[in-house]
Design an enzyme around this catalytic site. Structure first.
Site, short mmCIF file in Angstrom:
data_model
loop_
_atom_site.label_atom_id
_atom_site.label_comp_id
_atom_site.label_asym_id
_atom_site.label_seq_id
_atom_site.Cartn_x
_atom_site.Cartn_y
_atom_site.Cartn_z
N CYS A 1 72.34 -20.59 67.95
CA CYS A 1 72.13 -20.05 69.31
C CYS A 1 72.22 -21.13 70.38
O CYS A 1 72.35 -20.82 71.56
CB CYS A 1 70.78 -19.35 69.39
N HIS B 1 68.85 -18.14 76.58
CA HIS B 1 69.40 -17.47 75.40
C HIS B 1 68.72 -16.11 75.21
O HIS B 1 67.50 -15.99 75.27
CB HIS B 1 69.16 -18.36 74.17
N ASN C 1 71.67 -10.00 70.80
CA ASN C 1 71.76 -11.44 70.63
C ASN C 1 73.15 -11.79 70.08
O ASN C 1 73.43 -11.55 68.91
CB ASN C 1 70.66 -11.90 69.68
O1 UT7 Z 1 68.50 -16.22 68.26
C1 UT7 Z 1 68.10 -16.91 67.13
C2 UT7 Z 1 66.66 -17.10 67.12
N1 UT7 Z 1 66.01 -15.86 66.76
C3 UT7 Z 1 64.96 -15.44 67.46
O2 UT7 Z 1 64.59 -16.07 68.43
C4 UT7 Z 1 64.24 -14.24 66.94
C5 UT7 Z 1 62.76 -14.48 66.96
N2 UT7 Z 1 61.99 -13.38 66.38
C6 UT7 Z 1 61.89 -12.20 67.00
O3 UT7 Z 1 62.46 -11.95 68.03
C7 UT7 Z 1 60.95 -11.18 66.37
O4 UT7 Z 1 60.18 -11.82 65.37
C8 UT7 Z 1 61.67 -9.94 65.76
C9 UT7 Z 1 62.27 -9.11 66.87
C10 UT7 Z 1 62.74 -10.41 64.80
C11 UT7 Z 1 60.65 -9.07 65.02
O5 UT7 Z 1 59.59 -8.71 65.90
P1 UT7 Z 1 58.08 -8.94 65.49
O6 UT7 Z 1 57.26 -8.42 66.57
O7 UT7 Z 1 57.91 -10.39 65.12
O8 UT7 Z 1 57.96 -8.02 64.22
P2 UT7 Z 1 57.48 -8.39 62.75
O9 UT7 Z 1 58.55 -9.12 62.03
O10 UT7 Z 1 56.13 -9.00 62.81
O11 UT7 Z 1 57.33 -6.95 62.11
C12 UT7 Z 1 56.35 -6.02 62.56
C13 UT7 Z 1 56.55 -4.71 61.85
C14 UT7 Z 1 56.69 -4.85 60.33
O12 UT7 Z 1 56.05 -3.75 59.74
P3 UT7 Z 1 54.58 -3.90 59.12
O13 UT7 Z 1 54.70 -4.96 58.07
O14 UT7 Z 1 53.71 -4.31 60.27
O15 UT7 Z 1 54.32 -2.53 58.60
C15 UT7 Z 1 58.17 -4.75 60.11
O16 UT7 Z 1 58.51 -4.26 58.84
O17 UT7 Z 1 57.77 -4.09 62.31
C16 UT7 Z 1 58.56 -3.74 61.17
N3 UT7 Z 1 59.97 -3.80 61.55
C17 UT7 Z 1 60.63 -2.77 62.07
N4 UT7 Z 1 60.26 -1.52 62.36
C18 UT7 Z 1 61.19 -0.69 62.89
C19 UT7 Z 1 60.80 -4.86 61.47
N5 UT7 Z 1 62.02 -4.53 61.93
C20 UT7 Z 1 61.93 -3.23 62.31
C21 UT7 Z 1 62.85 -2.32 62.86
N6 UT7 Z 1 62.44 -1.09 63.14
N7 UT7 Z 1 64.13 -2.67 63.15
#
Ligand code: UT7
Length: 330
Positions: free
Chosen positions: A114, A254, A284
């Site tokens: 990125c 970004h 992204n």
């Molecule tokens: O550009 C390169 C660098 N990358 C980044 O900067 C990305 C950085 N990370 C993020 O932006 C976030 O961590 C994400 C958008 C990837 C994920 O968001 P989050 O708020 O950190 O979610 P999480 O991974 O903590 O997941 C929360 C819940 C989980 O369910 P449980 O375990 O709480 O039941 C996931 O399984 O959300 C669930 N989940 C989804 N639910 C519906 C994960 N992906 C999805 C989805 N739809 N697409």
């Protein structure tokens, strides 16, 4: 002192749009989750299997040349930031130049995920500042859809395809690329990488069966590091250059997650009206996000505007660049 001024911008996203509602039909996700957690509403995905990253770049660079009124064979050098090269070798840069007819140009790909565009911009600016070259193109592009597992809801909803490019030319005026702070920490690799396809795990039937040719991301770990480092480096470059929040016209950050961008703006003390944002339309696009922001906002930019470009991504790589804009957008 000779500086590298951005004198033209080009961009390209594939025609095909995939909305959050489209994704609801193929994986267990919702528009509500994607929108509230990331800010993304849709992304552009290339459908034609014969098209690759270089094809998007060619369109972006063609536009840039036509805006500036130059022919591709006037380009001295082309640097392409990408983690989705057409192939491992030759470089995407070489393929772009061949397709464009940029016969004089040499160049290379730069792998910084990125941060690929800002690493490339800092690098390209050096070739102008030394007086060596007059026209350097820096491209940031990724066809992320080609390395996404559309059965993994934690990654496939986030990314999209797109390319952006800028032309760098020398100026003796007080504008252009003024300063940069760039960082890397390879310990972060564990949280964001592609497991196979390199010399560690070359492609085998097993690597394919085990879905090792896709983006692997531990979202929360990356999120925590991104929020902290993007905010700190953006504040640091302001401080180093004696800029207050009032001096900064635009944050060009970004587009990985709206929450990371908001945290960066808040650390810099700037309001949302100064934050370029297009994540809702493109998702992204990895190395594509920053030049695509410049492409979308070009008309609003004025000569002398202070821009802080800032990124965080796989590597980990991160950094910020202070650019004083060199022309009035039309
Ligand atoms: O550009 C390169 C660098 N990358 C980044 O900067 C990305 C950085 N990370 C993020 O932006 C976030 O961590 C994400 C958008 C990837 C994920 O968001 P989050 O708020 O950190 O979610 P999480 O991974 O903590 O997941 C929360 C819940 C989980 O369910 P449980 O375990 O709480 O039941 C996931 O399984 O959300 C669930 N989940 C989804 N639910 C519906 C994960 N992906 C999805 C989805 N739809 N697409």
């Amino acid at each position: 002192m000779v500086r590298a001024a951005i004198t033209a911008v080009g961009g390209y996203v594939p025609e095909n749009v995939v909305t959050n509602f489209d994704l609801e039909k193929i994986i267990d996700t919702t528009d509500e989750w994607i929108t509230t957690r990331t800010g993304i509403k849709q992304r552009h995905i290339e459908k034609d299997p014969k098209k690759a990253t270089s094809d998007m770049c060619v369109e972006a660079v063609k536009e840039l040349c036509s805006k500036r009124g130059i022919a591709p064979d006037e380009i001295d050098m082309l640097i392409c930031g990408t983690v989705t090269p057409d192939m491992v070798f030759p470089s995407t840069s070489n393929l772009i130049c061949a397709k464009l007819g940029a016969k004089k140009a040499w160049g290379y790909d730069l792998s910084a995920a990125c941060s690929g565009f800002i690493y490339g911009l800092a690098t390209g600016a050096q070739f102008i500042e030394t007086g060596r070259y007059k026209k350097v193109v820096v491209v940031g592009a990724d066809m992320m859809s080609r390395i996404l597992n559309f059965e993994d809801r934690t990654t496939c909803v986030i990314f999209g395809d797109g390319a952006g490019a800028v032309l760098l030319e020398p100026t003796e005026e007080d504008n252009g690329v003024k300063d940069f702070l760039l960082h890397a920490d390879g310990n972060g690799a564990t949280h964001l990488h592609m497991k196979a396809g390199g010399s560690l795990n070359p492609a085998t039937i097993d690597t394919v069966t085990n879905k090792m040719h896709y983006v692997y991301q531990e979202g929360q770990a990356v999120f925590k590091n991104a929020v902290y480092n993007m905010a700190e480096v953006s504040a640091a470059i302001m401080e180093k250059n004696g800029l207050t929040a009032g001096d900064v016209k635009w944050l060009v950050a970004h587009q990985a997650n709206k929450r990371i961008i908001d945290a960066t703006a808040s650390r810099m003390g700037i309001g949302s009206e100064k934050v370029m944002m297009n994540i809702e339309r493109y998702g992204n696009t990895t190395a594509g996000t920053i030049p695509l922001l410049l492409w979308d906002y070009e008309k609003q930019l004025k000569k002398g505007d202070n821009l802080i470009l800032s990124a965080f991504g796989g590597g980990f790589t991160w950094g910020a660049i202070y650019v004083k804009w060199a022309y009035d957008g039309k």
